[in-house]
Design a protein around this motif. Structure first.
Motif, PDB file in Angstrom:
ATOM      1  N   ILE A 245     -48.016  -1.235   1.742  1.00 49.29           N
ATOM      2  CA  ILE A 245     -48.748  -2.486   1.965  1.00 49.29           C
ATOM      3  C   ILE A 245     -48.552  -3.458   0.811  1.00 49.29           C
ATOM      4  CG2 ILE A 245     -51.042  -3.486   2.244  1.00 49.29           C
ATOM      5  CD1 ILE A 245     -51.877  -0.881   3.665  1.00 49.29           C
ATOM      6  N   LEU A 246     -48.698  -2.961  -0.408  1.00 55.03           N
ATOM      7  CA  LEU A 246     -48.620  -3.846  -1.570  1.00 55.03           C
ATOM      8  C   LEU A 246     -47.222  -4.416  -1.773  1.00 55.03           C
ATOM      9  CD1 LEU A 246     -50.872  -1.936  -4.148  1.00 55.03           C
ATOM     10  CD2 LEU A 246     -51.422  -4.013  -2.882  1.00 55.03           C
ATOM     11  N   LEU A 247     -46.206  -3.603  -1.535  1.00 52.81           N
ATOM     12  CA  LEU A 247     -44.843  -4.079  -1.760  1.00 52.81           C
ATOM     13  C   LEU A 247     -44.378  -5.062  -0.700  1.00 52.81           C
ATOM     14  CD1 LEU A 247     -43.075  -0.798  -2.979  1.00 52.81           C
ATOM     15  CD2 LEU A 247     -43.927  -2.723  -4.340  1.00 52.81           C
TER      16      LEU A 247
ATOM     17  N   GLY B 152     -52.190 -11.508  -6.933  1.00 59.69           N
ATOM     18  CA  GLY B 152     -53.273 -10.869  -7.681  1.00 59.69           C
ATOM     19  C   GLY B 152     -53.768  -9.654  -6.929  1.00 59.69           C
ATOM     20  N   VAL B 153     -53.797  -8.505  -7.595  1.00 58.89           N
ATOM     21  CA  VAL B 153     -54.242  -7.256  -6.975  1.00 58.89           C
ATOM     22  C   VAL B 153     -55.472  -6.765  -7.723  1.00 58.89           C
ATOM     23  CG1 VAL B 153     -53.630  -4.906  -6.326  1.00 58.89           C
ATOM     24  CG2 VAL B 153     -51.870  -6.697  -6.325  1.00 58.89           C
ATOM     25  N   LEU B 154     -56.602  -6.707  -7.030  1.00 56.30           N
ATOM     26  CA  LEU B 154     -57.845  -6.211  -7.608  1.00 56.30           C
ATOM     27  C   LEU B 154     -58.216  -4.911  -6.922  1.00 56.30           C
ATOM     28  CD1 LEU B 154     -57.892  -9.367  -8.185  1.00 56.30           C
ATOM     29  CD2 LEU B 154     -60.372  -9.119  -8.318  1.00 56.30           C
ATOM     30  N   ALA B 155     -58.531  -3.891  -7.688  1.00 53.66           N
ATOM     31  CA  ALA B 155     -58.889  -2.584  -7.138  1.00 53.66           C
ATOM     32  C   ALA B 155     -60.288  -2.208  -7.596  1.00 53.66           C
ATOM     33  CB  ALA B 155     -57.892  -1.524  -7.575  1.00 53.66           C
ATOM     34  N   SER B 156     -61.101  -1.752  -6.656  1.00 52.97           N
ATOM     35  CA  SER B 156     -62.477  -1.370  -6.959  1.00 52.97           C
ATOM     36  C   SER B 156     -62.845  -0.159  -6.119  1.00 52.97           C
ATOM     37  CB  SER B 156     -63.430  -2.538  -6.655  1.00 52.97           C
ATOM     38  OG  SER B 156     -64.766  -2.135  -6.779  1.00 52.97           O
TER      39      SER B 156
ATOM     40  N   MET C 298     -58.164   6.188  -6.561  1.00 51.27           N
ATOM     41  CA  MET C 298     -57.591   5.063  -5.825  1.00 51.27           C
ATOM     42  C   MET C 298     -57.157   3.951  -6.782  1.00 51.27           C
ATOM     43  SD  MET C 298     -59.410   2.211  -3.564  1.00 51.27           S
ATOM     44  CE  MET C 298     -59.649   1.418  -5.152  1.00 51.27           C
ATOM     45  N   ARG C 299     -57.997   3.641  -7.784  1.00 50.78           N
ATOM     46  CA  ARG C 299     -57.644   2.594  -8.743  1.00 50.78           C
ATOM     47  C   ARG C 299     -56.391   2.975  -9.530  1.00 50.78           C
ATOM     48  NH1 ARG C 299     -61.020   2.452 -12.574  1.00 50.78           N
ATOM     49  NH2 ARG C 299     -62.521   4.067 -11.973  1.00 50.78           N
ATOM     50  N   HIS C 300     -56.274   4.241  -9.872  1.00 50.76           N
ATOM     51  CA  HIS C 300     -55.087   4.696 -10.592  1.00 50.76           C
ATOM     52  C   HIS C 300     -53.835   4.583  -9.725  1.00 50.76           C
ATOM     53  CE1 HIS C 300     -57.262   7.221 -13.899  1.00 50.76           C
ATOM     54  NE2 HIS C 300     -57.685   5.985 -13.815  1.00 50.76           N
ATOM     55  N   GLU C 301     -53.982   4.867  -8.431  1.00 51.84           N
ATOM     56  CA  GLU C 301     -52.840   4.748  -7.523  1.00 51.84           C
ATOM     57  C   GLU C 301     -52.360   3.306  -7.435  1.00 51.84           C
ATOM     58  OE1 GLU C 301     -51.628   5.550  -2.810  1.00 51.84           O
ATOM     59  OE2 GLU C 301     -53.631   6.101  -3.560  1.00 51.84           O
ATOM     60  N   VAL C 302     -53.308   2.359  -7.312  1.00 56.23           N
ATOM     61  CA  VAL C 302     -52.947   0.947  -7.231  1.00 56.23           C
ATOM     62  C   VAL C 302     -52.316   0.486  -8.548  1.00 56.23           C
ATOM     63  CG1 VAL C 302     -53.828  -1.387  -6.910  1.00 56.23           C
ATOM     64  CG2 VAL C 302     -54.748   0.484  -5.542  1.00 56.23           C
ATOM     65  N   ALA C 303     -52.879   0.932  -9.672  1.00 54.42           N
ATOM     66  CA  ALA C 303     -52.332   0.561 -10.978  1.00 54.42           C
ATOM     67  C   ALA C 303     -50.916   1.084 -11.151  1.00 54.42           C
ATOM     68  CB  ALA C 303     -53.235   1.091 -12.090  1.00 54.42           C
ATOM     69  N   THR C 304     -50.660   2.296 -10.674  1.00 56.02           N
ATOM     70  CA  THR C 304     -49.316   2.879 -10.771  1.00 56.02           C
ATOM     71  C   THR C 304     -48.301   2.061  -9.987  1.00 56.02           C
ATOM     72  OG1 THR C 304     -50.273   5.097 -11.010  1.00 56.02           O
ATOM     73  CG2 THR C 304     -47.959   4.968 -10.367  1.00 56.02           C
ATOM     74  N   ILE C 305     -48.693   1.627  -8.791  1.00 59.55           N
ATOM     75  CA  ILE C 305     -47.787   0.820  -7.961  1.00 59.55           C
ATOM     76  C   ILE C 305     -47.487  -0.515  -8.631  1.00 59.55           C
ATOM     77  CG2 ILE C 305     -47.546  -0.350  -5.735  1.00 59.55           C
ATOM     78  CD1 ILE C 305     -49.426   1.843  -4.571  1.00 59.55           C
TER      79      ILE C 305
ATOM     80  N   LEU D 167     -41.405  -2.124  -9.317  1.00 61.67           N
ATOM     81  CA  LEU D 167     -40.802  -2.384  -8.009  1.00 61.67           C
ATOM     82  C   LEU D 167     -41.056  -3.815  -7.557  1.00 61.67           C
ATOM     83  CD1 LEU D 167     -41.747   0.974  -6.212  1.00 61.67           C
ATOM     84  CD2 LEU D 167     -39.534   0.323  -7.192  1.00 61.67           C
ATOM     85  N   SER D 168     -42.118  -4.418  -8.095  1.00 64.76           N
ATOM     86  CA  SER D 168     -42.408  -5.811  -7.781  1.00 64.76           C
ATOM     87  C   SER D 168     -42.899  -6.482  -9.055  1.00 64.76           C
ATOM     88  CB  SER D 168     -43.479  -5.912  -6.681  1.00 64.76           C
ATOM     89  OG  SER D 168     -43.786  -7.258  -6.416  1.00 64.76           O
ATOM     90  N   GLU D 169     -42.247  -7.568  -9.447  1.00 66.12           N
ATOM     91  CA  GLU D 169     -42.575  -8.234 -10.706  1.00 66.12           C
ATOM     92  C   GLU D 169     -43.632  -9.323 -10.563  1.00 66.12           C
ATOM     93  OE1 GLU D 169     -38.964  -9.682 -12.313  1.00 66.12           O
ATOM     94  OE2 GLU D 169     -38.113  -7.685 -12.702  1.00 66.12           O
TER      95      GLU D 169
END
Length: 700
Positions: free
Chosen positions: A656-658, A666-670, A675-682, A687-689
């Protein structure tokens, strides 16, 4: 583009230029003083500092009959930090807003590049300080000097190392209280707020306790091998009081043990109440080292006490709770009246106390309302995930709900500006109750789309819930009632909801229920404790309370301490001097803060009368809304059409994010840590600048 920019665009160019010049001058002065403080800490372990700098400063500052031996440390360590605190105006430094994660997995959690840089610099300072302290200390230890003290060389070095561990711990203690001052004027200067800084308090607290514990253990070993165990019960009137240090250490260990994640999660009340031992810890720490040396850690603790007393004054008020929305899935929304002058930004947090459940417990909840869209109301969303929240849900969901729920609040606290509005796409990723800060963000965007003709980011909300009943939290995205008409047709929003444990829609027996309360005339709207000019008043309180402290200490030293020392040729009792200082601090803060709050209370009284007049025409009683009635409004229908619900699956976040394109996403995770760690890793994978990540972690 953010809301602050839109609002300020109407100001004359000349005024805007003057404001920028003032801000630049203030920032320059703060950076100069801050740089001097850093240089001071770097030089503190060196012989240059001990043998050249401090003797000259003490020759002038300590010779004063008004401040005595503590004059030098007040001048060098306390005064510069107080200057920075007074200069702070609560405006966030935008250079530190978006921080790409550098570390994701590990004991430190999500750590950005800026945080990692400062962490490395701080660890380097500790290593430099300890190695320099040890080198300079060991250089003075020779077989001859050790023999004169009836010690072996290694025993003398053990005693020297023990002392240096304590000195190192005091450096960390000097910073420990800055992150927990919720209304801090210093944190925004570095792009921080208190909630985001709680992890720094945790890091510093762990380092402090490791160093102080090692300091204590090493000294006990040193006393044991040199036959000086009697030192453990020594209380010196004019030196180091060891028994005071032991009491402080035991208090710190009790707090430290309850911070273990498993204990904190399962026995939060134990963690909460044990943390009040910080009072005992600080009092006996000052007795242990003496008030002169305690001046190194005084600034952070002084500012924390100012903040804590202001919070105490606000918590004495009974908040005006006017309504609630009770949802299936043990979720509810509390609505308080607020003063029209109270402004706050999305993702703000408010602490709530309900005496009927617990008189001492305060719990933080995300503010879901928008101060522009709902000028007379402030709301929080609560998910029943603990014993306190479940009790509150049971009280409000029972058929015989009381006409009034007594409550008190502290806050709200939050960021200074809404920086997320500058992106082309805004992706909000939440899990469970993590959706609550995003409700306030979406409401801010709704207001912006209605009030201003400006480009807004396209919003995608990706939310995961365990059960179908939790989907009703999406009904809270739109406010129950507003004083400002709104239109969501100009807002591009898409909601992708995932229900992980139900494979198909399920009917839930309970409808969304709205409850109206009947507050007492003495219940007050939620308002800023220091009024609209909060930062100006805070700076005035800090400056005046510190000046009052200096005056009180000067009077006590000049007219009580100095005559005793001069006539008897004996050094005045260190513990008694420390007690006088602590009393002077408390009196100064209480007097100045109380005066400022009373001065601002007059305007709050006028606003209370306005609120009461408005409420006189508002509906009362208890109403039950079924799902169809809630969906009658056009905005709600538009929101439903923009929502896709996926049952029996989790979101494929990487895919989804890519898929998001654009110059800035802007990507905000809460939500849950995993889950927050997974989003931060992506976002940090490369893979996307174009992704800019921010974590909302509910650190409080």
């Amino acid at each position: 583009m953010d809301s602050n920019v839109v609002v300020r665009s109407s100001s004359p160019p000349s005024h805007e230029g003057i404001r920028k010049v003032r801000t630049a001058i203030r920032l320059f002065l703060v950076l100069v003083v801050f740089g001097g403080c850093v240089l001071l800490y770097v030089m503190m372990p060196t012989n240059t500092y001990k043998q050249i700098w401090m003797p000259r400063i003490r020759a002038k500052a300590n010779s004063s009959t008004y401040f005595g031996s503590q004059g030098a440390n007040l001048l060098v360590f306390t005064l510069p930090i107080m200057f920075i605190a007074v200069m702070g105006d609560g405006k966030t430094n935008r250079l530190a807003v978006w921080k790409q994660p550098m570390l994701v997995k590990g004991p430190l959690g999500i750590v950005s590049g800026i945080e990692l840089t400062f962490l490395i610099m701080f660890i380097a300072l500790l290593i430099w300080s300890f190695s320099t302290y040890l080198t300079n200390g060991f250089d003075k230890i020779t077989p001859l000097s050790a023999a004169k003290s009836h010690e072996k060389v290694w025993e003398a070095k053990l005693g020297s190392a023990s002392l240096r561990l304590g000195l190192l711990g005091n450096i960390c203690l000097a910073l420990l209280f800055f992150p927990v001052a919720r209304g801090s004027s210093i944190l925004p200067l570095f792009g921080l707020n208190s909630e985001a800084s709680i992890k720094y308090h945790i890091w510093l607290g762990n380092i402090v306790m490791v160093l102080f514990t090692a300091h204590g253990i090493c000294y006990i070993i040193y006393w044991a091998v040199t036959d000086q165990m009697f030192q453990m019960i020594k209380w010196e009137k004019t030196g180091i009081s060891n028994i005071a240090g032991e009491i402080a250490l035991l208090s710190g260990l009790a707090m430290w043990m309850t911070t273990i994640p498993r204990i904190r999660r399962k026995m939060f009340e134990l963690f909460f109440y044990t943390h009040y031992l910080y009072i005992l810890f600080m009092v006996f720490f000052i007795f242990h080292v003496g008030v002169s040396y305690a001046g190194i850690m005084l600034p952070g603790f002084f500012l924390f006490l100012v903040d804590r007393y202001l919070r105490f004054l606000q918590s004495r008020r009974r908040a005006r709770l006017v309504s609630a929305r009770v949802l299936p899935g043990e979720s509810l929304e509390l609505n308080f009246t607020k003063s029209p002058g109270l402004k706050y930004n999305p993702t703000s947090v408010m602490f709530i106390n309900v005496p009927s459940i617990s008189k001492l417990q305060w719990h933080p909840f995300t503010v879901s309302s928008n101060s522009n869209l709902e000028s007379e109301k402030i709301s929080v969303v609560i998910k029943g995930e603990g014993s306190w929240t479940r009790k509150l849900y049971q009280v409000l969901s029972s058929p015989s709900t009381s006409d009034r729920i007594e409550a008190a609040v502290e806050g709200p606290y939050g960021p200074d500006a809404t920086h997320f509005l500058r992106h082309d796409n805004l992706v909000l990723v939440s899990g469970g109750s993590g959706i609550t800060p995003f409700i306030s963000i979406i409401r801010e965007l709704i207001f912006m789309s209605t009030a201003f003709q400006c480009k807004l980011p396209k919003v995608t909300l990706i939310c995961a819930f365990k059960h179908s009943s939790d989907l009703t939290m999406l009904d809270l995205i739109l406010p129950m009632s507003t004083t400002t008409p709104y239109d969501i047709s100009n807002l591009q929003i898409q909601i992708e909801a995932y229900v992980t444990r139900d494979t198909k829609p399920k009917d839930y027996s309970m409808n969304l229920r709205a409850i109206w309360f009947k507050p007492l005339a003495t219940d007050e709207p939620v308002s800023a404790i220091l009024g609209a000019n909060h930062w100006l008043w805070l700076g005035l309180i800090i400056a005046s309370s510190f000046m009052m402290f200096l005056i009180l200490i000067g009077i006590i030293t000049r007219y009580y301490v100095y005559p005793i020392e001069h006539s008897s040729y004996k050094i005045f009792s260190f513990p008694l001097r420390a007690l006088f200082n602590m009393l002077a601090i408390c009196i100064s803060i209480a007097a100045t803060a109380s005066a400022a709050v009373l001065w601002n209370k007059r305007s709050n009284a006028k606003e209370l009368k306005q609120v009461q007049l408005i409420e006189a025409s508002s509906p009362r009683g208890s109403e039950v809304y079924n799902a169809e009635r809630e969906l009658e409004s056009l905005p709600q229908q538009s929101l439903v059409q923009a929502t896709n619900v996926h049952y029996g699956q989790r979101p494929d976040l990487k895919r989804i994010l890519l898929e998001f394109k654009g110059s800035s996403v802007g990507v905000l995770a809460s939500g849950p840590k995993k889950m927050r760690h997974e989003v931060a890793t992506i976002c940090s994978s490369g893979l996307s600048e174009n992704m800019h990540f921010e974590s909302i972690s509910f650190s409080w």
